[in-house]
Design a protein around this motif. Structure first.
Motif, PDB file in Angstrom:
ATOM      1  N   TYR A   1       0.860  -1.186   0.000  1.00 47.66           N
ATOM      2  CA  TYR A   1       0.000   0.000   0.000  1.00 47.66           C
ATOM      3  C   TYR A   1       0.892   1.231   0.000  1.00 47.66           C
ATOM      4  O   TYR A   1       1.743   1.389   0.876  1.00 47.66           O
ATOM      5  CB  TYR A   1      -0.910   0.025   1.223  1.00 47.66           C
ATOM      6  CG  TYR A   1      -1.964  -1.043   1.202  1.00 47.66           C
ATOM      7  CD1 TYR A   1      -3.195  -0.822   0.596  1.00 47.66           C
ATOM      8  CD2 TYR A   1      -1.725  -2.284   1.785  1.00 47.66           C
ATOM      9  CE1 TYR A   1      -4.165  -1.819   0.566  1.00 47.66           C
ATOM     10  CE2 TYR A   1      -2.692  -3.279   1.763  1.00 47.66           C
ATOM     11  CZ  TYR A   1      -3.907  -3.036   1.149  1.00 47.66           C
ATOM     12  OH  TYR A   1      -4.858  -4.025   1.117  1.00 47.66           O
ATOM     13  N   ILE A   2       0.673   2.097  -0.987  1.00 46.84           N
ATOM     14  CA  ILE A   2       1.437   3.334  -1.110  1.00 46.84           C
ATOM     15  C   ILE A   2       0.464   4.503  -0.976  1.00 46.84           C
ATOM     16  O   ILE A   2      -0.570   4.528  -1.630  1.00 46.84           O
ATOM     17  CB  ILE A   2       2.138   3.445  -2.491  1.00 46.84           C
ATOM     18  CG1 ILE A   2       2.962   2.201  -2.809  1.00 46.84           C
ATOM     19  CG2 ILE A   2       2.979   4.709  -2.573  1.00 46.84           C
ATOM     20  CD1 ILE A   2       4.134   1.984  -1.920  1.00 46.84           C
ATOM     21  N   GLN A   3       0.803   5.456  -0.126  1.00 44.75           N
ATOM     22  CA  GLN A   3      -0.003   6.670   0.012  1.00 44.75           C
ATOM     23  C   GLN A   3       0.800   7.831  -0.561  1.00 44.75           C
ATOM     24  O   GLN A   3       2.011   7.915  -0.354  1.00 44.75           O
ATOM     25  CB  GLN A   3      -0.324   6.918   1.479  1.00 44.75           C
ATOM     26  CG  GLN A   3      -1.284   8.066   1.709  1.00 44.75           C
ATOM     27  CD  GLN A   3      -1.596   8.212   3.183  1.00 44.75           C
ATOM     28  OE1 GLN A   3      -0.722   8.534   3.975  1.00 44.75           O
ATOM     29  NE2 GLN A   3      -2.838   7.963   3.550  1.00 44.75           N
ATOM     30  N   PHE A   4       0.122   8.725  -1.279  1.00 49.95           N
ATOM     31  CA  PHE A   4       0.802   9.856  -1.888  1.00 49.95           C
ATOM     32  C   PHE A   4      -0.197  10.962  -2.166  1.00 49.95           C
ATOM     33  O   PHE A   4      -1.408  10.764  -2.052  1.00 49.95           O
ATOM     34  CB  PHE A   4       1.516   9.438  -3.192  1.00 49.95           C
ATOM     35  CG  PHE A   4       0.624   8.753  -4.191  1.00 49.95           C
ATOM     36  CD1 PHE A   4       0.011   9.461  -5.209  1.00 49.95           C
ATOM     37  CD2 PHE A   4       0.408   7.387  -4.111  1.00 49.95           C
ATOM     38  CE1 PHE A   4      -0.801   8.816  -6.131  1.00 49.95           C
ATOM     39  CE2 PHE A   4      -0.404   6.730  -5.030  1.00 49.95           C
ATOM     40  CZ  PHE A   4      -1.010   7.460  -6.044  1.00 49.95           C
ATOM     41  N   ILE A   5       0.313  12.122  -2.534  1.00 51.23           N
ATOM     42  CA  ILE A   5      -0.527  13.255  -2.906  1.00 51.23           C
ATOM     43  C   ILE A   5      -0.407  13.451  -4.408  1.00 51.23           C
ATOM     44  O   ILE A   5       0.692  13.465  -4.956  1.00 51.23           O
ATOM     45  CB  ILE A   5      -0.095  14.542  -2.172  1.00 51.23           C
ATOM     46  CG1 ILE A   5      -0.309  14.382  -0.668  1.00 51.23           C
ATOM     47  CG2 ILE A   5      -0.861  15.754  -2.703  1.00 51.23           C
ATOM     48  CD1 ILE A   5       0.224  15.525   0.166  1.00 51.23           C
TER      49      ILE A   5
ATOM     50  N   SER B   1       3.658  13.504  -5.089  1.00 52.10           N
ATOM     51  CA  SER B   1       4.532  13.991  -4.019  1.00 52.10           C
ATOM     52  C   SER B   1       4.181  13.280  -2.719  1.00 52.10           C
ATOM     53  O   SER B   1       3.169  12.590  -2.625  1.00 52.10           O
ATOM     54  CB  SER B   1       4.389  15.507  -3.842  1.00 52.10           C
ATOM     55  OG  SER B   1       3.133  15.826  -3.289  1.00 52.10           O
ATOM     56  N   ASN B   2       5.000  13.466  -1.721  1.00 52.64           N
ATOM     57  CA  ASN B   2       4.786  12.943  -0.372  1.00 52.64           C
ATOM     58  C   ASN B   2       4.455  11.449  -0.360  1.00 52.64           C
ATOM     59  O   ASN B   2       3.519  11.025   0.312  1.00 52.64           O
ATOM     60  CB  ASN B   2       3.675  13.726   0.341  1.00 52.64           C
ATOM     61  CG  ASN B   2       4.038  15.168   0.546  1.00 52.64           C
ATOM     62  OD1 ASN B   2       4.231  15.893  -0.413  1.00 52.64           O
ATOM     63  ND2 ASN B   2       4.138  15.597   1.783  1.00 52.64           N
ATOM     64  N   THR B   3       5.231  10.663  -1.074  1.00 52.51           N
ATOM     65  CA  THR B   3       4.981   9.221  -1.111  1.00 52.51           C
ATOM     66  C   THR B   3       5.351   8.594   0.225  1.00 52.51           C
ATOM     67  O   THR B   3       6.320   8.994   0.876  1.00 52.51           O
ATOM     68  CB  THR B   3       5.788   8.534  -2.233  1.00 52.51           C
ATOM     69  OG1 THR B   3       7.161   8.827  -2.045  1.00 52.51           O
ATOM     70  CG2 THR B   3       5.327   8.982  -3.596  1.00 52.51           C
ATOM     71  N   LYS B   4       4.534   7.634   0.618  1.00 55.96           N
ATOM     72  CA  LYS B   4       4.751   6.947   1.887  1.00 55.96           C
ATOM     73  C   LYS B   4       4.305   5.496   1.729  1.00 55.96           C
ATOM     74  O   LYS B   4       3.209   5.225   1.240  1.00 55.96           O
ATOM     75  CB  LYS B   4       3.919   7.630   2.980  1.00 55.96           C
ATOM     76  CG  LYS B   4       4.061   7.035   4.348  1.00 55.96           C
ATOM     77  CD  LYS B   4       3.212   7.830   5.334  1.00 55.96           C
ATOM     78  CE  LYS B   4       3.320   7.259   6.721  1.00 55.96           C
ATOM     79  NZ  LYS B   4       2.460   7.982   7.660  1.00 55.96           N
ATOM     80  N   VAL B   5       5.164   4.564   2.108  1.00 55.51           N
ATOM     81  CA  VAL B   5       4.821   3.144   2.051  1.00 55.51           C
ATOM     82  C   VAL B   5       4.066   2.803   3.333  1.00 55.51           C
ATOM     83  O   VAL B   5       4.632   2.872   4.426  1.00 55.51           O
ATOM     84  CB  VAL B   5       6.091   2.267   1.912  1.00 55.51           C
ATOM     85  CG1 VAL B   5       5.711   0.796   1.889  1.00 55.51           C
ATOM     86  CG2 VAL B   5       6.871   2.649   0.660  1.00 55.51           C
ATOM     87  N   LEU B   6       2.782   2.467   3.198  1.00 55.89           N
ATOM     88  CA  LEU B   6       1.969   2.119   4.366  1.00 55.89           C
ATOM     89  C   LEU B   6       2.136   0.649   4.739  1.00 55.89           C
ATOM     90  O   LEU B   6       2.099   0.296   5.911  1.00 55.89           O
ATOM     91  CB  LEU B   6       0.490   2.406   4.100  1.00 55.89           C
ATOM     92  CG  LEU B   6       0.118   3.859   3.805  1.00 55.89           C
ATOM     93  CD1 LEU B   6      -1.374   3.974   3.539  1.00 55.89           C
ATOM     94  CD2 LEU B   6       0.531   4.765   4.953  1.00 55.89           C
TER      95      LEU B   6
ATOM     96  N   SER C   1      10.220  -4.114  -1.759  1.00 51.14           N
ATOM     97  CA  SER C   1       9.070  -4.001  -2.676  1.00 51.14           C
ATOM     98  C   SER C   1       8.394  -2.635  -2.573  1.00 51.14           C
ATOM     99  O   SER C   1       7.923  -2.103  -3.578  1.00 51.14           O
ATOM    100  CB  SER C   1       8.060  -5.115  -2.419  1.00 51.14           C
ATOM    101  OG  SER C   1       7.586  -5.064  -1.090  1.00 51.14           O
ATOM    102  N   GLY C   2       8.351  -2.047  -1.379  1.00 54.11           N
ATOM    103  CA  GLY C   2       7.749  -0.721  -1.216  1.00 54.11           C
ATOM    104  C   GLY C   2       8.550   0.348  -1.944  1.00 54.11           C
ATOM    105  O   GLY C   2       7.988   1.192  -2.639  1.00 54.11           O
ATOM    106  N   ASP C   3       9.863   0.295  -1.806  1.00 47.42           N
ATOM    107  CA  ASP C   3      10.731   1.263  -2.496  1.00 47.42           C
ATOM    108  C   ASP C   3      10.613   1.110  -4.010  1.00 47.42           C
ATOM    109  O   ASP C   3      10.618   2.099  -4.745  1.00 47.42           O
ATOM    110  CB  ASP C   3      12.188   1.086  -2.072  1.00 47.42           C
ATOM    111  CG  ASP C   3      12.424   1.475  -0.617  1.00 47.42           C
ATOM    112  OD1 ASP C   3      11.597   2.218  -0.058  1.00 47.42           O
ATOM    113  OD2 ASP C   3      13.433   1.023  -0.045  1.00 47.42           O
ATOM    114  N   GLU C   4      10.523  -0.125  -4.466  1.00 49.63           N
ATOM    115  CA  GLU C   4      10.373  -0.380  -5.903  1.00 49.63           C
ATOM    116  C   GLU C   4       9.032   0.161  -6.399  1.00 49.63           C
ATOM    117  O   GLU C   4       8.954   0.752  -7.481  1.00 49.63           O
ATOM    118  CB  GLU C   4      10.500  -1.878  -6.192  1.00 49.63           C
ATOM    119  CG  GLU C   4      10.317  -2.258  -7.644  1.00 49.63           C
ATOM    120  CD  GLU C   4      11.365  -1.677  -8.596  1.00 49.63           C
ATOM    121  OE1 GLU C   4      11.176  -1.839  -9.820  1.00 49.63           O
ATOM    122  OE2 GLU C   4      12.352  -1.060  -8.150  1.00 49.63           O
TER     123      GLU C   4
END
Length: 148
Positions: A88-92, A100-105, A112-115
């Motif tokens: 799950y990735i959260q972003f604006i 912008s403001n990406t965050k791996v939830l 895998s989150g960074d990828e």
């Protein structure tokens, strides 16, 4: 000295200033309070607001189906991931469609989150709208990886 207060959705600004007159009893300057419900013309307080809901949701330029197809083509799955994994990735989504403001939830491990963030940042999005106005919208993207 400026103070700001909000009441029931309306903005009321309270400005305190020292007047030139003096209190004859104390000899000290008197405070004068001016109340105004007008917003200063130079500031737009809602301009940078990030919405969690919008009338028109942000979406990838070519639609979600095409987005997921291209996303999985570019996504490098780690051989250590077995079975089904969820990220799950959260972003604006900004007003111009930029991410912008990406965050791996939630991360499935093995970077895998960074990828997922790397691939996500290469995509183009249509921004969200509220009342016909383009706005910044928080978006959460679920990604499923199925590997045998």
């Amino acid at each position: 000295m400026e103070k700001e207060k909000k009441y029931a959705g309306d903005k009321i600004e309270i400005f305190e200033s020292v007047s030139l007159s003096k209190n004859f009893k104390t000899g000290l300057p008197e405070k004068e309070t001016v109340i105004s419900n007008e917003k200063p013309a130079t500031q737009d307080f809602q301009d940078d607001k990030v919405y969690t809901e919008s009338d028109e949701r942000p979406e990838p330029k070519n639609g979600m189906a095409k987005f997921y197809e291209e996303f999985m083509k570019d996504f490098k799955v780690s051989p250590e991931i077995k079975g089904t994994a969820r990220i799950y990735i959260q972003f604006i989504v900004e007003k111009d469609g930029a991410i912008s403001n990406t965050k791996v939830l939630r991360d499935a491990g093995f970077n895998s989150g960074d990828e997922a963030v790397r691939v996500l940042k290469t995509t183009q999005w249509n921004p969200g709208k509220v009342n016909g106005k383009t706005v910044r919208v928080m978006f959460t993207l679920p990604i499923s990886i199925v590997q045998q």
